[in-house]
Design a protein around this motif. Structure first.
Motif, PDB file in Angstrom:
ATOM      1  N   LEU A 197       3.760  17.376   4.986  1.00  0.00           N
ATOM      2  CA  LEU A 197       4.267  17.495   6.193  1.00  0.00           C
ATOM      3  C   LEU A 197       3.715  16.341   7.174  1.00  0.00           C
ATOM      4  O   LEU A 197       2.565  16.472   7.581  1.00  0.00           O
ATOM      5  CB  LEU A 197       3.915  19.025   6.952  1.00  0.00           C
ATOM      6  CG  LEU A 197       4.912  19.903   6.513  1.00  0.00           C
ATOM      7  CD1 LEU A 197       4.876  20.272   5.084  1.00  0.00           C
ATOM      8  CD2 LEU A 197       4.666  21.171   7.557  1.00  0.00           C
ATOM      9  N   PRO A 198       4.137  15.282   7.112  1.00  0.00           N
ATOM     10  CA  PRO A 198       3.350  14.038   7.620  1.00  0.00           C
ATOM     11  C   PRO A 198       3.307  13.843   9.312  1.00  0.00           C
ATOM     12  O   PRO A 198       2.858  12.783   9.793  1.00  0.00           O
ATOM     13  CB  PRO A 198       4.223  12.642   7.153  1.00  0.00           C
ATOM     14  CG  PRO A 198       5.404  13.207   6.872  1.00  0.00           C
ATOM     15  CD  PRO A 198       5.378  14.539   6.514  1.00  0.00           C
ATOM     16  N   GLY A 199       3.973  14.871   9.973  1.00  0.00           N
ATOM     17  CA  GLY A 199       4.052  14.810  11.373  1.00  0.00           C
ATOM     18  C   GLY A 199       5.613  14.605  12.173  1.00  0.00           C
ATOM     19  O   GLY A 199       6.512  14.205  10.978  1.00  0.00           O
ATOM     20  N   ARG A 207       0.850   6.047  10.071  1.00  0.00           N
ATOM     21  CA  ARG A 207      -0.673   6.098   9.687  1.00  0.00           C
ATOM     22  C   ARG A 207      -1.011   7.092   8.520  1.00  0.00           C
ATOM     23  O   ARG A 207      -2.002   6.937   7.897  1.00  0.00           O
ATOM     24  CB  ARG A 207      -1.438   6.518  10.848  1.00  0.00           C
ATOM     25  CG  ARG A 207      -1.517   5.537  12.074  1.00  0.00           C
ATOM     26  CD  ARG A 207      -2.548   6.014  12.978  1.00  0.00           C
ATOM     27  NE  ARG A 207      -2.006   7.280  13.595  1.00  0.00           N
ATOM     28  CZ  ARG A 207      -1.146   7.571  14.636  1.00  0.00           C
ATOM     29  NH1 ARG A 207      -0.817   6.549  15.373  1.00  0.00           N
ATOM     30  NH2 ARG A 207      -1.123   8.656  15.039  1.00  0.00           N
ATOM     31  N   ILE A 208      -0.115   8.225   8.525  1.00  0.00           N
ATOM     32  CA  ILE A 208      -0.560   9.085   7.570  1.00  0.00           C
ATOM     33  C   ILE A 208       0.371   9.398   6.188  1.00  0.00           C
ATOM     34  O   ILE A 208      -0.189   9.526   5.200  1.00  0.00           O
ATOM     35  CB  ILE A 208      -0.411  10.718   8.270  1.00  0.00           C
ATOM     36  CG1 ILE A 208      -1.125  10.632   9.475  1.00  0.00           C
ATOM     37  CG2 ILE A 208      -0.460  11.692   7.383  1.00  0.00           C
ATOM     38  CD1 ILE A 208      -1.231  12.020  10.518  1.00  0.00           C
ATOM     39  N   ASP A 267       3.595  25.367  -3.659  1.00  0.00           N
ATOM     40  CA  ASP A 267       2.515  26.092  -4.335  1.00  0.00           C
ATOM     41  C   ASP A 267       1.172  25.634  -3.376  1.00  0.00           C
ATOM     42  O   ASP A 267       0.192  26.330  -3.487  1.00  0.00           O
ATOM     43  CB  ASP A 267       2.330  25.378  -5.898  1.00  0.00           C
ATOM     44  CG  ASP A 267       3.221  26.085  -6.829  1.00  0.00           C
ATOM     45  OD1 ASP A 267       3.076  27.042  -6.996  1.00  0.00           O
ATOM     46  OD2 ASP A 267       4.144  25.150  -7.211  1.00  0.00           O
ATOM     47  N   ALA A 268       1.424  24.513  -2.959  1.00  0.00           N
ATOM     48  CA  ALA A 268       0.508  23.915  -1.901  1.00  0.00           C
ATOM     49  C   ALA A 268       0.876  23.138  -0.944  1.00  0.00           C
ATOM     50  O   ALA A 268       2.263  22.529  -1.390  1.00  0.00           O
ATOM     51  CB  ALA A 268      -1.028  23.311  -2.665  1.00  0.00           C
ATOM     52  N   ALA A 269       0.438  22.741   0.338  1.00  0.00           N
ATOM     53  CA  ALA A 269       0.906  21.977   1.187  1.00  0.00           C
ATOM     54  C   ALA A 269      -0.245  21.074   1.639  1.00  0.00           C
ATOM     55  O   ALA A 269      -1.241  21.619   1.961  1.00  0.00           O
ATOM     56  CB  ALA A 269       1.667  22.804   2.245  1.00  0.00           C
ATOM     57  N   VAL A 270       0.139  19.559   2.219  1.00  0.00           N
ATOM     58  CA  VAL A 270      -0.488  18.701   2.727  1.00  0.00           C
ATOM     59  C   VAL A 270      -0.069  18.707   4.144  1.00  0.00           C
ATOM     60  O   VAL A 270       1.106  18.290   4.202  1.00  0.00           O
ATOM     61  CB  VAL A 270      -0.839  17.566   2.194  1.00  0.00           C
ATOM     62  CG1 VAL A 270      -1.820  16.551   2.974  1.00  0.00           C
ATOM     63  CG2 VAL A 270      -1.533  17.747   0.828  1.00  0.00           C
ATOM     64  N   VAL A 271      -0.733  19.131   5.351  1.00  0.00           N
ATOM     65  CA  VAL A 271      -0.166  19.028   6.791  1.00  0.00           C
ATOM     66  C   VAL A 271      -0.742  18.202   7.801  1.00  0.00           C
ATOM     67  O   VAL A 271      -2.173  18.484   8.014  1.00  0.00           O
ATOM     68  CB  VAL A 271       0.084  20.566   7.183  1.00  0.00           C
ATOM     69  CG1 VAL A 271       0.985  20.776   8.375  1.00  0.00           C
ATOM     70  CG2 VAL A 271       0.507  21.429   6.168  1.00  0.00           C
ATOM     71  N   ALA A 272      -0.012  17.299   8.412  1.00  0.00           N
ATOM     72  CA  ALA A 272      -0.646  16.545   9.752  1.00  0.00           C
ATOM     73  C   ALA A 272      -1.024  17.529  10.770  1.00  0.00           C
ATOM     74  O   ALA A 272      -0.232  18.398  11.036  1.00  0.00           O
ATOM     75  CB  ALA A 272       0.178  15.679  10.038  1.00  0.00           C
ATOM     76  N   SER A 273      -2.364  17.677  11.254  1.00  0.00           N
ATOM     77  CA  SER A 273      -2.831  18.207  12.203  1.00  0.00           C
ATOM     78  C   SER A 273      -1.952  18.571  13.709  1.00  0.00           C
ATOM     79  O   SER A 273      -1.314  17.388  13.823  1.00  0.00           O
ATOM     80  CB  SER A 273      -4.048  17.813  12.707  1.00  0.00           C
ATOM     81  OG  SER A 273      -4.722  18.809  13.636  1.00  0.00           O
ATOM     82  N   VAL A 289      -5.519  20.309   5.816  1.00  0.00           N
ATOM     83  CA  VAL A 289      -5.040  19.606   6.881  1.00  0.00           C
ATOM     84  C   VAL A 289      -5.544  18.079   7.052  1.00  0.00           C
ATOM     85  O   VAL A 289      -6.758  17.718   6.586  1.00  0.00           O
ATOM     86  CB  VAL A 289      -5.625  20.350   8.056  1.00  0.00           C
ATOM     87  CG1 VAL A 289      -5.540  19.590   9.691  1.00  0.00           C
ATOM     88  CG2 VAL A 289      -5.373  21.772   8.447  1.00  0.00           C
ATOM     89  N   VAL A 290      -4.736  17.178   7.228  1.00  0.00           N
ATOM     90  CA  VAL A 290      -5.142  15.795   7.705  1.00  0.00           C
ATOM     91  C   VAL A 290      -4.656  15.300   8.813  1.00  0.00           C
ATOM     92  O   VAL A 290      -3.916  15.697   9.466  1.00  0.00           O
ATOM     93  CB  VAL A 290      -4.364  15.123   6.418  1.00  0.00           C
ATOM     94  CG1 VAL A 290      -4.789  15.405   4.859  1.00  0.00           C
ATOM     95  CG2 VAL A 290      -2.817  15.112   6.466  1.00  0.00           C
ATOM     96  N   TYR A 291      -5.669  14.099   9.358  1.00  0.00           N
ATOM     97  CA  TYR A 291      -4.906  13.334  10.451  1.00  0.00           C
ATOM     98  C   TYR A 291      -5.784  12.132  10.540  1.00  0.00           C
ATOM     99  O   TYR A 291      -6.899  11.926  10.068  1.00  0.00           O
ATOM    100  CB  TYR A 291      -5.481  14.243  11.803  1.00  0.00           C
ATOM    101  CG  TYR A 291      -4.133  13.843  12.941  1.00  0.00           C
ATOM    102  CD1 TYR A 291      -2.806  14.279  12.511  1.00  0.00           C
ATOM    103  CD2 TYR A 291      -4.499  13.188  14.001  1.00  0.00           C
ATOM    104  CE1 TYR A 291      -1.778  13.935  13.415  1.00  0.00           C
ATOM    105  CE2 TYR A 291      -3.432  12.841  14.888  1.00  0.00           C
ATOM    106  CZ  TYR A 291      -2.329  13.112  14.577  1.00  0.00           C
ATOM    107  OH  TYR A 291      -1.116  12.845  15.662  1.00  0.00           O
ATOM    108  N   ARG A 292      -5.054  11.241  11.021  1.00  0.00           N
ATOM    109  CA  ARG A 292      -5.639   9.834  11.324  1.00  0.00           C
ATOM    110  C   ARG A 292      -4.978   9.257  12.717  1.00  0.00           C
ATOM    111  O   ARG A 292      -3.866   9.137  12.918  1.00  0.00           O
ATOM    112  CB  ARG A 292      -5.479   8.807  10.189  1.00  0.00           C
ATOM    113  CG  ARG A 292      -6.239   7.670  10.498  1.00  0.00           C
ATOM    114  CD  ARG A 292      -5.891   6.715   9.028  1.00  0.00           C
ATOM    115  NE  ARG A 292      -6.485   7.112   7.859  1.00  0.00           N
ATOM    116  CZ  ARG A 292      -6.095   6.880   6.854  1.00  0.00           C
ATOM    117  NH1 ARG A 292      -4.833   6.431   6.441  1.00  0.00           N
ATOM    118  NH2 ARG A 292      -6.920   7.391   5.880  1.00  0.00           N
TER     119      ARG A 292
END
Length: 389
Positions: A197-199, A207-208, A267-273, A289-292
């Motif tokens: 989920l990049p935003g 950016r992400i 099974d798992a997620a990577v999510v923009a804040s 949770v990721v963000y830049r």
């Protein structure tokens, strides 16, 4: 005896989540007071509720200091248009949803016109820029809080505030297994599945997403047949997503919206804040949770930040339930390592899922839009006796 004119409400929402929350509030108001009419700024969901849009929300959907600067003349023009429309049409009240840098300036113009202001989705001033509470106390007649600890914070500062509950709860699909969600979305039922989920803003995609693609590439090498699924926000063109996967060897499955279901299928997620983190957390699947942001925005933000975490999950839990990889820590290697840690059943995964369940319990019951609508009605002249629910 002549009927009084139908009350008019100005509604101003920004990005995709604000448009959704605003549309649900408008629907709740329409159910309580069918005589209301609405105009303002928003997206497709507000338009579908019959709100007359003077401007599209995407015109102001930017974030960060360096990203906003080139758009300031356009943003100020939009604000002037909305204030002018309010001066001409004299709405009985205004509902401002999120986007505080825009909406608090607009609130000042509305206050000068004598228009009562209800604010839905509080600016996170308890996290940074706490001095803004004095501005809010002066400009906002009702603050509709969606996080449980916000009501006391505002009331202590003399703001009329009510915790109405989290609108995100209403938007969550009913609990189901990952396999059931995959079936609904037309995904491979037994393939290992990673949600990205990049935003919902173009700046976030730029950016992400490239870093998330690299992480997905690493994880695909370890898990043959890995299914990488990306929900696409209505504000983003699909080509902006697919182009960033070119040459990676990873072919994503794109789903229009339905982000919570995509997380449910994973099974798992990577999510923009952002709001998406809370939505993802309520699905009770492991996530990172990721963000830049630009360096300037980050440095200014760090100086002003007054909280230990950036994600709502960790803030609501009061501890680190999910990892937060921000700025330089947001590398493909770090993301892959965190996903690997919680991918399979075991203590780290179980502890995270348990923490997510606790956060869900803290948000209370569904019905935020209805409670928010009841509070907004306090600012309006009385309606027909039969419809004031």
């Amino acid at each position: 005896m002549t009927q009084p004119p139908s009350p008019r409400i100005l509604v101003v929402a920004g990005e995709a989540s604000g448009d959704t929350h605003a549309a649900e509030l408008v629907a709740a108001l329409q159910a309580l007071r069918p005589d209301l009419t609405f105009f303002g700024m928003g997206g497709t969901r507000l338009a579908a509720r019959g709100v007359e849009l003077i401007h599209d929300a995407r015109e102001v959907s930017v974030m960060g200091i360096t990203e906003v600067l080139p758009r300031i003349p356009r943003i100020l023009r939009i604000m002037k248009d909305l204030a002018q429309a309010a001066a001409e049409r004299r709405p009985d009240c205004a509902i401002l949803v999120d986007i505080p840098d825009f909406n608090l300036r607009l609130a000042k113009k509305l206050k000068a016109l004598g228009i009562p202001v209800a604010y839905y989705v509080s600016p996170m001033i308890w996290a940074w820029r706490r001095g803004r509470v004095r501005t809010i106390q002066r400009l906002v007649d009702r603050m509709l809080c969606i996080l449980p600890f916000e009501e006391d914070f505002y009331r202590e500062a003399g703001v009329s505030a009510r915790y109405v509950g989290s609108p995100v709860l209403e938007q969550m699909p009913a609990p189901a297994t990952a396999r059931e969600f995959r079936q609904r979305l037309g995904l491979a039922l037994d393939a290992p599945t990673l949600a990205l989920l990049p935003g919902s803003r173009m700046g976030e995609i730029r950016r992400i997403l490239p870093t998330l693609v690299e992480a997905a590439k690493q994880l695909s090498a370890e898990r043959p047949g890995l299914q990488v699924v990306v929900p696409v926000a209505p504000t983003i063109d699909r080509a902006e997503i697919t182009s960033r996967f070119e040459g990676s060897g990873v072919t994503p499955v794109l789903v229009e919206g339905r982000a919570p279901e995509v997380v449910g299928a994973s099974d798992a997620a990577v999510v923009a804040s952002g709001t998406a983190v809370l939505e993802a957390g309520l699905m009770e699947r492991p996530l990172v949770v990721v963000y830049r942001v630009s360096l300037v925005t980050y440095l200014v933000g760090r100086m002003m930040l007054k909280v230990a975490f950036v994600s709502l999950i960790n803030l609501l839990a009061g501890r680190r339930v999910v990892p937060e990889l921000l700025q330089g820590d947001m590398t493909p290697e770090r993301i892959s390592a965190e996903v690997r840690r919680v991918w399979l059943p075991g203590e780290p995964r179980d502890a995270m899922v348990q923490g997510l369940a606790e956060v869900r319990g803290r948000l209370g019951e569904v019905g935020a839009a209805h409670r928010a609508a009841q509070t907004v009605l306090e600012l309006l002249p009385p309606g027909p006796a039969s419809s004031n629910g």
